[in-house]
Write an enzyme that holds these catalytic residues in place. Sequence first.
Site, PDB file in Angstrom:
ATOM      1  N   GLU A 164       0.834  -1.212   0.000  1.00  0.00           N
ATOM      2  CA  GLU A 164       0.000   0.000   0.000  1.00  0.00           C
ATOM      3  C   GLU A 164       0.868   1.260   0.000  1.00  0.00           C
ATOM      4  O   GLU A 164       0.524   2.259  -0.638  1.00  0.00           O
ATOM      5  CB  GLU A 164      -0.948  -0.020   1.211  1.00  0.00           C
TER       6      GLU A 164
ATOM      7  N   GLU B 203      -3.607  -9.676   3.505  1.00  0.00           N
ATOM      8  CA  GLU B 203      -4.433  -9.399   4.696  1.00  0.00           C
ATOM      9  C   GLU B 203      -5.507 -10.453   4.914  1.00  0.00           C
ATOM     10  O   GLU B 203      -5.817 -10.822   6.051  1.00  0.00           O
ATOM     11  CB  GLU B 203      -5.082  -8.013   4.584  1.00  0.00           C
TER      12      GLU B 203
END
Length: 710
Positions: free
Chosen positions: A112, A132
């Site tokens: 990210e 995740e």
Amino acid sequence: MNLSQDHSREPVQLLKHGPIAEICIDNPPVNALSQPVRQGLLTCLTAAEKDHEIQAVIITCNGRTFIAGADISEFGKLLLEPHLPDVLDQLDRCTKPIVAALFGTVLGGGFEVALSCHYRVALPQTKLGLPEVTLGLIPGAGGTQLLPRLAGAEMALEMITSGKPQTALQLFDHGVIDVLLEQGSLSVTKQAIEFALQIVKAGKGARRVSQMIIDTASCPNDLFDQWRTKLAKKARGQKAPQYCINAIENALLVPFEEGKKREREMFIKCLESSQSRAMRHAFFAERSAAKLPPAYNHLEHADLLPIQQVAVIGAGTMGGGIAICFANAGISVQLLEMSEDNLARGLAAIRTRFEQALKRGLITQQQLDKRMSLIVGTCNYEDLNTVDLVVEAAFETIAVKQQIFSTLDRVCKAEAILATNTSYLDINKIAKSTSRTHKVIGMHFFSPANIMKLLEVVYAADTDEQSVKTVMALGKKLGKVSVAVGVCYGFVGNRMYACYGREANMLLLEGASPQQIDTAMKNWGMAMGPLAVNDMSGIDIGYKARQENPPVTPDPLYFRAADLMVEAGRLGQKTAAGFYRYDTQTKKLQVDDAVLPMFAEEALKLGVIQRDDISEQEIQHRLIFSLINEGATILSEGIATRASDIDAIWLNGYGFPRHLGGPMCYADEIGLDKVVAGIKTYQQQGNGLYWQTAPLLETLLLSGGKLAQQ
Ligand code: 3H9
């Protein structure tokens, strides 16, 4: 020039290379985004923005990898500012172009960060991903909004819902990576500086991914519903994959800021869920399993024995799978069988398994040839005189194993480690047939050995530190989750599995049908029910093991239902009948009511009263509580070093659902009071022989302690 005044180790430093600022992160081992790193990033970024000499910024990392994600150990605690989404907003909005210099494993929050930069350069083999979902989470710092903007919705769905990384080489084709760097010539940092200088020279400014438009032209209308249906089946019972889909869909429906806000809300919801707690526990359980019990940590630097050449005894299904594991890791194998015929059959079966992998695109022809060339057959023990380690995978009979080990002791070099793949037998007794008891160890692989992740590393009374450490390190090289355990009947996994199977067998005598039991356990979360599993692996295997090693306290009810099947020639799938029937052509499972009168008749003979009020919950609790109770006993005996080791074993060897964390973690989640109360109920219900509450559970109940933390 180092702008930082404090030269003691800062996790983030700002360095200047003419007009290029380098923000360098140094937070070993994997540069996780702990609070000081987030703070450092923000401070350095602000300084670089203010510095008029700076025209572009690069973000780099020291050590073995670019940022591998948020610091998972911070989850579950109070989240400290600055929060990652806020730091990344500042990256995104920076007026000077920012380049991420990528290598190693760029995961989760690390990816990210890279997606929030304006350009990305990477070594071709860099792995990038958003794992995740494997922690019961969704990306929480813009990943679901940024990736679709660069790579398209379908690629984002694939990567985010699977959590599987892709290489920079693959992502280059999808527009995620701007430039592939060269391996080996200039350092990653130097190449990134070069790239940044080119950008400055070309007058290119900040290129914000957040402002890009997602190309939806090629997306089918029902794309997101297709994925919802697919994942409801594939990731049964898991919540995070569905949230991932919703978040990615938002990227197409609402402006970036709103999409990011909704993503954060879903991230927090997931973070606070029991599923994510369990999956984070699983993550740390697998890593702490690599840490050896105190008895094996006296010598900090016990030299590992280099393992270049191994031997496998037995070319059956198990031996063949083990040989494949070694060949996959580039280790040469001597595969020993008793006859040329058996050897030829074993080698042919190995080739078939590699060919299947080739057909499925998992390996190339070149890899197949290389791996086959690493496996050499022999029928002569004398050929094993140079190997560093032997894994015996012969018949599960103590006399056979003792004979083999005494021969191995004679022919193998003095320092070679002799391992047995026994599932149940006493490794101390096997060791005694050699003159090197300190070099004898268990390597308990799970079938299919080349697929299943678990390796129980069984240390016997005399096994030395070098052997344990060498085999644990070897397990890691083979891609296994290795867990060191002590010797007892069935070690940790199978000893517990015997309790689980015992209850399933008892329930059959008490009047539950095979499909009732299997459905209950599937509804609970297991991939397969225990009786279908038993049919698949062969009911006769446990039967023979029980004959070889009868239970200490004889009990006519113990696995009586399974024994009945074997005595009736119903061995499972291989005889087209076991607890179920199987179509001989398709192997499809069919319910077979013919078994019910067999159980009823036996129950009558043994004085077991059949009931028609056995509920799904009773089945689930009896099977799972029996696991928890035995696990607690094993822990008290010191056979397992920590409760999380037991969970790592169940998650990787027995299909225990990851989002439930393993039996020890699950016990805490539902409450030890509930578990102990259940155990007492089943004790009164007539199974007193087995349902004795483990003292550790009683102690923890009193102290309020957690089982999974023991
Ligand atoms: C996330 O990023 C959420 C964001 O979207 C949003 C946030 C707002 N944190 O595996 P290893 C430790 S979620 C803390 O043996 P390898 C690990 O415990 C995160 N610790 O090495 C071990 O410690 P110890 C998304 C971490 O070379 C040591 O590092 N990222 C973390 O075999 C070595 O680990 C992930 O899920 C972490 N993130 O494999 C990536 N990562 O020695 C998780 C590692 O004390 N990590 N540690 O036991 C991995 O997949 C592997 O560790 C990696 C290296 C591939 C990086």
